[in-house]
Design an enzyme around this catalytic site. Structure first.
Site, PDB file in Angstrom:
ATOM      1  N   HIS A 280      45.315  81.799  56.541  1.00 16.51           N
ATOM      2  CA  HIS A 280      44.494  81.714  57.747  1.00 16.51           C
ATOM      3  C   HIS A 280      45.188  80.790  58.731  1.00 16.51           C
ATOM      4  CE1 HIS A 280      41.027  81.125  60.333  1.00 16.51           C
ATOM      5  NE2 HIS A 280      40.561  82.232  59.802  1.00 16.51           N
ATOM      6  N   ASP A 337      37.896  87.507  53.935  1.00 19.44           N
ATOM      7  CA  ASP A 337      38.052  88.940  53.667  1.00 19.44           C
ATOM      8  C   ASP A 337      38.453  89.269  52.235  1.00 19.44           C
ATOM      9  OD1 ASP A 337      37.393  89.988  56.117  1.00 19.44           O
ATOM     10  OD2 ASP A 337      39.367  89.535  56.948  1.00 19.44           O
TER      11      ASP A 337
HETATM   12  N1  ACO Z   1      50.887  86.610  52.093  1.00 22.52           N
HETATM   13  C1  ACO Z   1      52.142  86.092  51.946  1.00 22.52           C
HETATM   14  N2  ACO Z   1      52.656  85.159  52.752  1.00 22.52           N
HETATM   15  C2  ACO Z   1      51.894  84.738  53.760  1.00 22.52           C
HETATM   16  C3  ACO Z   1      50.594  85.210  53.988  1.00 22.52           C
HETATM   17  C4  ACO Z   1      50.093  86.184  53.106  1.00 22.52           C
HETATM   18  N3  ACO Z   1      48.861  86.687  53.259  1.00 22.52           N
HETATM   19  N4  ACO Z   1      50.070  84.608  55.074  1.00 22.52           N
HETATM   20  C5  ACO Z   1      51.012  83.779  55.516  1.00 22.52           C
HETATM   21  N5  ACO Z   1      52.125  83.844  54.717  1.00 22.52           N
HETATM   22  C6  ACO Z   1      53.353  83.029  54.833  1.00 22.52           C
HETATM   23  C7  ACO Z   1      54.242  83.523  55.973  1.00 22.52           C
HETATM   24  O1  ACO Z   1      55.187  84.466  55.529  1.00 22.52           O
HETATM   25  C8  ACO Z   1      54.865  82.232  56.438  1.00 22.52           C
HETATM   26  O2  ACO Z   1      55.882  81.861  55.517  1.00 22.52           O
HETATM   27  P1  ACO Z   1      57.265  81.217  56.085  1.00 22.52           P
HETATM   28  O3  ACO Z   1      56.856  79.964  56.802  1.00 22.52           O
HETATM   29  O4  ACO Z   1      58.091  80.997  54.879  1.00 22.52           O
HETATM   30  O5  ACO Z   1      57.846  82.250  57.009  1.00 22.52           O
HETATM   31  C9  ACO Z   1      53.761  81.207  56.267  1.00 22.52           C
HETATM   32  O6  ACO Z   1      52.939  81.706  55.203  1.00 22.52           O
HETATM   33  C10 ACO Z   1      52.916  81.004  57.519  1.00 22.52           C
HETATM   34  O7  ACO Z   1      52.423  82.286  57.913  1.00 22.52           O
HETATM   35  P2  ACO Z   1      52.199  82.737  59.400  1.00 22.52           P
HETATM   36  O8  ACO Z   1      52.318  84.216  59.469  1.00 22.52           O
HETATM   37  O9  ACO Z   1      53.062  81.918  60.325  1.00 22.52           O
HETATM   38  O10 ACO Z   1      50.706  82.268  59.612  1.00 22.52           O
HETATM   39  P3  ACO Z   1      49.753  82.714  60.784  1.00 22.52           P
HETATM   40  O11 ACO Z   1      48.846  81.570  61.023  1.00 22.52           O
HETATM   41  O12 ACO Z   1      50.532  83.226  61.956  1.00 22.52           O
HETATM   42  O13 ACO Z   1      48.981  83.958  60.190  1.00 22.52           O
HETATM   43  C11 ACO Z   1      47.383  85.264  59.080  1.00 22.52           C
HETATM   44  C12 ACO Z   1      47.696  83.902  59.699  1.00 22.52           C
HETATM   45  C13 ACO Z   1      47.651  86.379  60.104  1.00 22.52           C
HETATM   46  C14 ACO Z   1      45.911  85.309  58.696  1.00 22.52           C
HETATM   47  C15 ACO Z   1      48.271  85.460  57.835  1.00 22.52           C
HETATM   48  O14 ACO Z   1      47.996  84.456  56.877  1.00 22.52           O
HETATM   49  C16 ACO Z   1      48.131  86.848  57.218  1.00 22.52           C
HETATM   50  O15 ACO Z   1      48.806  87.786  57.664  1.00 22.52           O
HETATM   51  N6  ACO Z   1      47.236  87.007  56.197  1.00 22.52           N
HETATM   52  C17 ACO Z   1      46.979  88.310  55.616  1.00 22.52           C
HETATM   53  C18 ACO Z   1      46.024  89.090  56.495  1.00 22.52           C
HETATM   54  C19 ACO Z   1      44.612  88.566  56.411  1.00 22.52           C
HETATM   55  O16 ACO Z   1      44.079  88.304  55.354  1.00 22.52           O
HETATM   56  N7  ACO Z   1      43.990  88.449  57.599  1.00 22.52           N
HETATM   57  C20 ACO Z   1      42.612  87.981  57.718  1.00 22.52           C
HETATM   58  C21 ACO Z   1      42.583  86.686  58.426  1.00 22.52           C
HETATM   59  S1  ACO Z   1      40.998  85.992  58.444  1.00 22.52           S
HETATM   60  C22 ACO Z   1      40.111  86.917  59.528  1.00 22.52           C
HETATM   61  O17 ACO Z   1      40.566  87.570  60.417  1.00 22.52           O
HETATM   62  C23 ACO Z   1      38.716  86.862  59.263  1.00 22.52           C
END
Ligand code: ACO
Length: 402
Positions: A280, A337
Site C-alpha cells: 500500500h 483487498d
Molecule cells: N508484490 C510484490 N512487490 C511489491 C508489491 C506487491 N504487491 N507492492 C510493492 N512491491 C515492491 C515494489 O516492486 C517495490 O520494490 P523495489 O523498491 O525493490 O522496486 C517496492 O515494493 C515499493 O513498491 P511501489 O510500487 O513503489 O509502491 P507504490 O506505493 O507505488 O504502490 C501499490 C502501491 C500500487 C498498492 C503496490 O503495492 C501494488 O501494486 N500492490 C498490488 C496491487 C494491490 O493490491 N492494490 C490495492 C491497493 S489498496 C486499494 O486500492 C484499496
C-alpha cells in the site's frame, strides 16, 4: 542538460513527485491515516469502532456531514434515500444498448455519468439544494444501477427496488432476487456486506478520490466527478485488485498449490508478477481494514455449505510472505483487498462485480471529498506542472526533406 528556467516561476520551485508520493494536494478534515502505525479514522472515529458498532448509512452521514447523526437525523436521511432508489425509466433503454458481456464497472461508470442527463435539476456545484439532491440521488441510485449492471450481464430482467428493505438488503435483493420468486435476504450476509462497505467508505486522497477532486476542481458536477472516480477505481492497482487476488489464488491452486514457487516468481519479478492484495502506498504496517476483513472472511466462509479452500491458500500465502525478507524489508502487508474477494465469492458475487462492490462502499467518501473541495475557498483548479524532457526548439522541415 535541459533548460529548467521555466520551473522557477512566480509561485516558487516546481518539484517532480511522480505518483504524488510526498505531495499533499489539499487540506482535509475527513479521514486520518497513520500508515506507519496502521491507524485509520473517519472524522476522528477509529475504523474498528465504526466497523463493529455503526452502519454504512450512519457512516455515510458522518463522512458527508461531519458528525454522527442523531436518531431523528438518521431517520430523515434514511427516508430520503429510500424515496430516491428508482432510476429514471428511460435509463433502462440506455442500458439495453450495452453488450451483454460488458464489464459491470464500465456499465456503472456510464450509468453514473448518465445521471447528469436525467437529473439536470441538481448539477450546480454552488447551489446547496442541488448538491444535497445529487448527494441523495447518488447514494440511493448507485446500488440500483450496480444491480442492474449485474442482471444485464447474466441476461436477466432488472429488479425494482423494494423500499421496505434496508439499504444493503435492498441491493442484495435487486442483485440476487428474481421477479417471479420471493427472495429472503440472509441478515448475516447483509450485515457482513454492510461492514465491508463501512471499511471501504473513505481512504483520503487515493487514486479514485483524487480523480473525483481533480474533475470537480473544474466545477464539473457531482455525477460527472463521481463517474470519473468509478473509472479510476476500475484499474487492477486500485479497486480492481480484489478480483486480481482471486484470479491469483485460483491460478496458484490450478498450478498445484505451490505457494513457494509463486512467491519466488514475485520476488524474481518474473513477468512483473506482483502479490496482489499486498502493499500500500500509505500503510507500511498491517492495513487495519485487512485485519477486520480477515476475521469476516473466516466467519462468512465457515457458514457456507462448502468451505472454500482458497481461504486456506490465502492464509498460507500471507504467512509465507510475512516471514519473507523481500516483503518484510519493503513493509508489504495484506491490504483491504486481500481477503474481500473471497468473501464476495462466498456471498455469490461473480468476480467482475467485486470492484463494483468497492465502488458502492467508496461512494460516500467520494461525495464527502467532493463537497469539502467545492466548499473550500482555497480550492483551485487541479493543474499539475511537469518537467519537460523533450526536444529543445528546432525548425520545421517540409515533408520531402525529412
Ligand atoms: N508484490 C510484490 N512487490 C511489491 C508489491 C506487491 N504487491 N507492492 C510493492 N512491491 C515492491 C515494489 O516492486 C517495490 O520494490 P523495489 O523498491 O525493490 O522496486 C517496492 O515494493 C515499493 O513498491 P511501489 O510500487 O513503489 O509502491 P507504490 O506505493 O507505488 O504502490 C501499490 C502501491 C500500487 C498498492 C503496490 O503495492 C501494488 O501494486 N500492490 C498490488 C496491487 C494491490 O493490491 N492494490 C490495492 C491497493 S489498496 C486499494 O486500492 C484499496
Amino acid at each position: 542538460g535541459y533548460d529548467i528556467s521555466g520551473l522557477l516561476n512566480k509561485t516558487g520551485h516546481v518539484t517532480l513527485d511522480t505518483g504524488f508520493v510526498n505531495t499533499a494536494a489539499c487540506e482535509s478534515a475527513i479521514t486520518y491515516i497513520d500508515g506507519d502505525s496502521g491507524i485509520l479514522r473517519y472524522r476522528g472515529y477509529p475504523i474498528e469502532q465504526l466497523a463493529r458498532q455503526s452502519t454504512f448509512i450512519e457512516v455515510s452521514y458522518l463522512l458527508i456531514y461531519g458528525e454522527l447523526p442523531t436518531q431523528a437525523e438518521l431517520d430523515a436521511f434514511t427516508d430520503r434515500l429510500r424515496i430516491h432508489t428508482l432510476v429514471h425509466e428511460e435509463m433502462r433503454r440506455f442500458f439495453d444498448g450495452f453488450p451483454r458481456d460488458a464489464h459491470p464497472m464500465a456499465v456503472l461508470s456510464s450509468g453514473v455519468s448518465a445521471l447528469s442527463t436525467f437529473y439536470q435539476d441538481s448539477l450546480d456545484p454552488f447551489d446547496e439544494e442541488h448538491v444535497q439532491a445529487s448527494t441523495i440521488r447518488l447514494l440511493a441510485k448507485v446500488p440500483t444501477i450496480a444491480a442492474y449492471a449485474y442482471k444485464k450481464s447474466i441476461g436477466m430482467p432488472p429488479m425494482y427496488p423494494d423500499n421496505s428493505l434496508e439499504y444493503v438488503e435492498n441491493f442484495l435483493r435487486m442483485t440476487f432476487g428474481m421477479p417471479t420468486t420471493p427472495y429472503d435476504v440472509d441478515p448475516y450476509i447483509a450485515k457482513a456486506l454492510d461492514q465491508l462497505f463501512v471499511l471501504h467508505a473513505d481512504h483520503e486522497q487515493n487514486c479514485s478520490t483524487s480523480t473525483v477532486r481533480m474533475v470537480g476542481s473544474s466545477h464539473a458536477n457531482l455525477f460527472a466527478s463521481v463517474s470519473a472516480g468509478v473509472n479510476a477505481l476500475f484499474g487492477p492497482l486500485h479497486g480492481g485488485a480484489n478480483s486480481a487476488v482471486l484470479q491469483m489464488l485460483s491460478r496458484i491452486a490450478a498450478d498445484g498449490g505451490d505457494i513457494t514457487s509463486f512467491v519466488n516468481r514475485v520476488k524474481n519479478r518474473d513477468d512483473n508478477v506482483r502479490l496482489m492484495g499486498f502493499g500500500h502506498r500509505v500503510y507500511k504496517h498491517y492495513d487495519p481494514r485487512a485485519a477486520i476483513v480477515k476475521e469476516t472472511a473466516r466467519q462468512v466462509i465457515d457458514r457456507m455449505p462448502q468451505p472454500d479452500h482458497l481461504l486456506e491458500l490465502a492464509m498460507q500465502l500471507e504467512e509465507i510472505a510475512l516471514a519473507d525478507e523481500y516483503f518484510v524489508s519493503r513493509k508489504l502487508y495484506p491490504n483491504v483487498d486481500f481477503y474481500t474477494g473471497l468473501i464476495y465469492k462466498a456471498m455469490g458475487f461473480p468476480t467482475p462485480m467485486f470492484t463494483v462492490l468497492f465502488a458502492l462502499g467508496r461512494l460516500p467518501g467520494w461525495i464527502a471529498q467532493w463537497r469539502e473541495m467545492i466548499a473550500d475557498p482555497a480550492t483551485k483548479i487541479g493543474r499539475p506542472r511537469q518537467v519537460y524532457i523533450g526536444e529543445q526548439e528546432r525548425d520545421y522541415r517540409p515533408i520531402d526533406q525529412r
